[in-house]
Design an enzyme around this catalytic site. Structure first.
Site, mmCIF file in Angstrom:
data_model
loop_
_atom_site.group_PDB
_atom_site.id
_atom_site.type_symbol
_atom_site.label_atom_id
_atom_site.label_comp_id
_atom_site.label_asym_id
_atom_site.label_seq_id
_atom_site.Cartn_x
_atom_site.Cartn_y
_atom_site.Cartn_z
ATOM 1 N N ARG A 98 56.480 21.841 -66.849
ATOM 2 C CA ARG A 98 55.257 21.740 -66.038
ATOM 3 C C ARG A 98 55.198 22.842 -64.996
ATOM 4 O O ARG A 98 54.242 22.937 -64.243
ATOM 5 C CB ARG A 98 55.217 20.384 -65.311
ATOM 6 C CG ARG A 98 55.053 19.221 -66.247
ATOM 7 C CD ARG A 98 55.047 17.894 -65.517
ATOM 8 N NE ARG A 98 55.464 16.846 -66.427
ATOM 9 C CZ ARG A 98 55.804 15.622 -66.078
ATOM 10 N NH1 ARG A 98 55.773 15.266 -64.805
ATOM 11 N NH2 ARG A 98 56.178 14.752 -66.984
ATOM 12 N N LYS A 140 59.901 8.168 -77.324
ATOM 13 C CA LYS A 140 59.627 7.944 -75.913
ATOM 14 C C LYS A 140 58.473 6.938 -75.834
ATOM 15 O O LYS A 140 57.538 7.008 -76.633
ATOM 16 C CB LYS A 140 59.238 9.283 -75.279
ATOM 17 C CG LYS A 140 58.777 9.213 -73.837
ATOM 18 C CD LYS A 140 58.826 10.604 -73.209
ATOM 19 C CE LYS A 140 58.117 10.639 -71.869
ATOM 20 N NZ LYS A 140 58.681 11.651 -70.974
ATOM 21 N N THR A 147 57.875 17.405 -71.493
ATOM 22 C CA THR A 147 56.459 17.806 -71.428
ATOM 23 C C THR A 147 56.199 19.038 -72.294
ATOM 24 O O THR A 147 55.468 19.949 -71.917
ATOM 25 C CB THR A 147 56.007 18.071 -69.963
ATOM 26 O OG1 THR A 147 56.637 17.125 -69.090
ATOM 27 C CG2 THR A 147 54.499 17.902 -69.828
ATOM 28 N N GLU A 185 66.237 16.066 -68.151
ATOM 29 C CA GLU A 185 65.017 16.416 -68.904
ATOM 30 C C GLU A 185 64.210 17.296 -67.967
ATOM 31 O O GLU A 185 63.641 16.834 -66.986
ATOM 32 C CB GLU A 185 64.232 15.163 -69.297
ATOM 33 C CG GLU A 185 62.952 15.507 -70.058
ATOM 34 C CD GLU A 185 62.076 14.292 -70.368
ATOM 35 O OE1 GLU A 185 62.604 13.193 -70.648
ATOM 36 O OE2 GLU A 185 60.841 14.445 -70.322
HETATM 37 C C1 3PG Z 1 57.658 11.852 -67.563
HETATM 38 O O1 3PG Z 1 57.225 12.959 -67.798
HETATM 39 O O2 3PG Z 1 58.427 11.316 -68.351
HETATM 40 C C2 3PG Z 1 57.156 11.116 -66.363
HETATM 41 O O3 3PG Z 1 56.360 11.942 -65.569
HETATM 42 C C3 3PG Z 1 58.210 10.503 -65.527
HETATM 43 O O4 3PG Z 1 57.623 9.392 -64.994
HETATM 44 P P1 3PG Z 1 57.989 8.896 -63.535
HETATM 45 O O5 3PG Z 1 57.743 10.051 -62.609
HETATM 46 O O6 3PG Z 1 57.030 7.754 -63.278
HETATM 47 O O7 3PG Z 1 59.418 8.438 -63.531
#
Ligand code: 3PG
Length: 205
Positions: free
Chosen positions: A45, A129, A69, A41
């Site tokens: 960002r 999610k 994102t 994924e």
């Molecule tokens: C995401 O975008 O799904 C999260 O930033 C991932 O979360 P984590 O860095 O706590 O695993």
């Protein structure tokens, strides 16, 4: 269940990646493919995300790739053009969901409350999610939601080796997401060997 969701279910965890240099896409994809987590994924960002996805797709046509994102319809277009298999958004945005459904691309939007799950059900979405997982009540919240709603969750946010087993033990959890096996510092420093160890460890949960 959709074939893509079946494939996602077979993964132990979906690596959530933030990439600063598109040239890192292909070597990182190699690490994922060769160490048991053939999925990425890639979060929108950073400006490098789109080209990184294109590089991953060109090098590994079988890698499952999500755009993460995703906050705008323009990003949906960019992600589809780059060759993603599905789209992930941190929240539930009806505009993004509608657009993805019009474009016939799978969207897994983020939810963390009964009201948001019900909004998602209105759009016939049953794979969601759960974000930010730990901050939203973790497994206790997931158990409460899944007692009421016929949905599967991809919990993400605050999940690591210390707590992933609590999540994967729940029948409502399709797969977990997490970034701990793909830290930015190791990607930026091109430490593929260390990344390979972390990815293999995550794949062997
Ligand atoms: C995401 O975008 O799904 C999260 O930033 C991932 O979360 P984590 O860095 O706590 O695993």
């Amino acid at each position: 269940m959709n074939t893509l969701l079946e494939k996602i279910k077979r993964l132990k965890v979906v690596p959530v990646i933030t990439i600063n240099d598109a040239a890192h896409g292909a070597p990182l994809a190699k690490v994922l493919m060769e160490n048991g987590l053939p999925c990425a994924e890639v979060t929108f960002r950073t400006p490098a995300a789109v080209q990184a996805i294109k590089n991953m797709r060109a090098a590994y046509p079988d890698l499952l790739i999500a755009a993460g994102t995703v906050l705008t319809t323009q990003q949906v277009d960019q992600a589809i053009d780059a060759g993603v298999d599905f789209i992930v958004s941190p929240g539930f945005n009806p505009k993004i969901v509608t657009y993805c459904q019009q474009k016939n691309v799978i969207i897994i939007p983020g939810v963390n409350s009964p009201s948001l799950v019900e909004q998602a059900l209105e759009f016939n979405l049953t794979t969601l999610k759960f974000f930010p997982a730990e901050a939203s009540g973790g497994t206790a919240m997931l158990k409460a939601l899944s007692a009421v709603y016929p949905v599967k969750f991809m919990p993400t946010g605050g999940i690591g080796l210390n707590n992933i087993a609590q999540y994967t033990a729940l029948p409502s959890v399709l797969v977990c997401g997490g970034s701990w096996m793909v830290p930015n510092s190791l990607i930026d420093s091109e430490n593929w060997d260390e990344l390979a160890k972390l990815v293999a460890e995550a794949a062997n949960i």
